[in-house]
Write a protein that holds these residues in place. Structure first.
Motif, PDB file in Angstrom:
ATOM      1  N   ARG A 129       0.832  -1.209   0.000  1.00 44.27           N
ATOM      2  CA  ARG A 129       0.000   0.000   0.000  1.00 44.27           C
ATOM      3  C   ARG A 129       0.865   1.257   0.000  1.00 44.27           C
ATOM      4  N   GLU A 130       1.857   1.297   0.873  1.00 49.38           N
ATOM      5  CA  GLU A 130       2.701   2.485   0.982  1.00 49.38           C
ATOM      6  C   GLU A 130       3.554   2.684  -0.267  1.00 49.38           C
ATOM      7  N   THR A 131       4.009   1.582  -0.867  1.00 45.17           N
ATOM      8  CA  THR A 131       4.815   1.682  -2.082  1.00 45.17           C
ATOM      9  C   THR A 131       3.981   2.209  -3.242  1.00 45.17           C
ATOM     10  N   MET A 132       2.791   1.660  -3.426  1.00 45.76           N
ATOM     11  CA  MET A 132       1.923   2.128  -4.511  1.00 45.76           C
ATOM     12  C   MET A 132       1.543   3.592  -4.313  1.00 45.76           C
ATOM     13  N   ALA A 133       1.153   3.938  -3.099  1.00 48.03           N
ATOM     14  CA  ALA A 133       0.739   5.316  -2.835  1.00 48.03           C
ATOM     15  C   ALA A 133       1.905   6.282  -3.012  1.00 48.03           C
ATOM     16  N   GLY A 134       3.069   5.924  -2.485  1.00 46.89           N
ATOM     17  CA  GLY A 134       4.216   6.812  -2.562  1.00 46.89           C
ATOM     18  C   GLY A 134       4.750   6.989  -3.968  1.00 46.89           C
ATOM     19  N   ALA A 135       4.716   5.924  -4.759  1.00 48.78           N
ATOM     20  CA  ALA A 135       5.284   5.981  -6.104  1.00 48.78           C
ATOM     21  C   ALA A 135       4.328   6.559  -7.135  1.00 48.78           C
ATOM     22  N   LEU A 136       3.025   6.444  -6.884  1.00 50.93           N
ATOM     23  CA  LEU A 136       2.064   6.744  -7.944  1.00 50.93           C
ATOM     24  C   LEU A 136       1.136   7.920  -7.678  1.00 50.93           C
TER      25      LEU A 136
END
Length: 239
Positions: free
Chosen positions: A205-212
């Motif tokens: 969740r944090e990776t998707m939100a942070g990257a996108l």
């Protein structure tokens, strides 16, 4: 009101009984195939050993699945159902209805807690067998193509929320979703590093939100965070 003859009722019950028995045999074959292949490896597991573990004939296995590739394909479809009464794919589709970008990635990460432990070991099993088994390679390629198409659909849904960073193309978004949902990432963090499924889902969740996504900003009135919307931006396909 006329009643059905006893012979007709008996035939109906016979049909239902045969269907139920066939379903039990099918589920038994899948359970045996999963256990043996994940324990012993794809190459070392034979159709005969699966049939013996499921207490059916090899002919029954071939008739139901066509062999080991068909068993793995069916197991992977089963994995995509997740743990709920409604399939994880259907629930993922429903998440798109009016959701914000942050709600979407949070929902996808939560669904991955159900799907990844079921599907990732199968993909890794095929990956390890693909170098010496063309049929395993074919099934793996099929699974990965399907996953890529699914991630592209998810990327379009995410872009449609207006919350995706304006510098990213549709291909950029697709690639991040494809990487985050990979069996290799699950292998690295859960299998090798011992992460819990909850921790893994939070990382996704944090990776998707942070990257996108455009980052949420605090509401000056002290209400819940809001996200600047990119409603006038058309996504760059980049594919």
């Amino acid at each position: 009101m006329s009643r059905l003859p006893a012979s007709v009722k008996s035939r109906r019950y016979d049909v239902r009984g045969r269907r139920a028995a066939a379903l039990r045999r099918r589920e038994g074959i899948l359970a045996a195939g999963r256990e043996l292949m994940l324990r012993d490896g794809y190459a070392a597991t034979t159709v005969a050993s699966i049939a013996a573990a499921a207490a059916v004939s090899t002919e029954t296995v071939y008739k139901a699945f066509g062999g080991k590739p068909g068993i793995v394909r069916a197991l992977f479809r089963q994995a995509l159902d997740g743990a709920g009464p409604e399939s994880a794919v259907a629930r993922s589709d429903r998440l798109r209805e009016g959701a914000t970008g942050h709600a979407l990635v949070a929902g996808w990460a939560e669904l991955a807690r159900e799907v990844a432990p079921r599907g990732a070991p199968l993909a890794l099993l095929l990956r390890d067998a693909a170098g010496h088994d063309p049929k395993a390679r074919s099934v793996l390629d099929e699974i990965e193509r399907t996953r890529l198409l699914r991630m592209r659909d998810n990327a379009r849904a995410l872009v449609a929320t207006g919350d995706v960073r304006p510098d990213l193309s549709l291909r950029d978004v697709t690639d991040v979703l494809f990487a985050v949902s990979s069996a290799e990432l699950y292998e690295l963090l859960v299998i090798r590093r011992g992460w819990s499924s909850r921790r893994f889902a939070r990382f996704q969740r944090e990776t998707m939100a942070g990257a996108l996504l455009v980052q949420e900003t605090a509401d000056p009135a002290g209400q819940s965070p809001t996200t600047p919307r990119q409603t006038e931006r058309a996504p760059r396909e980049g594919l």
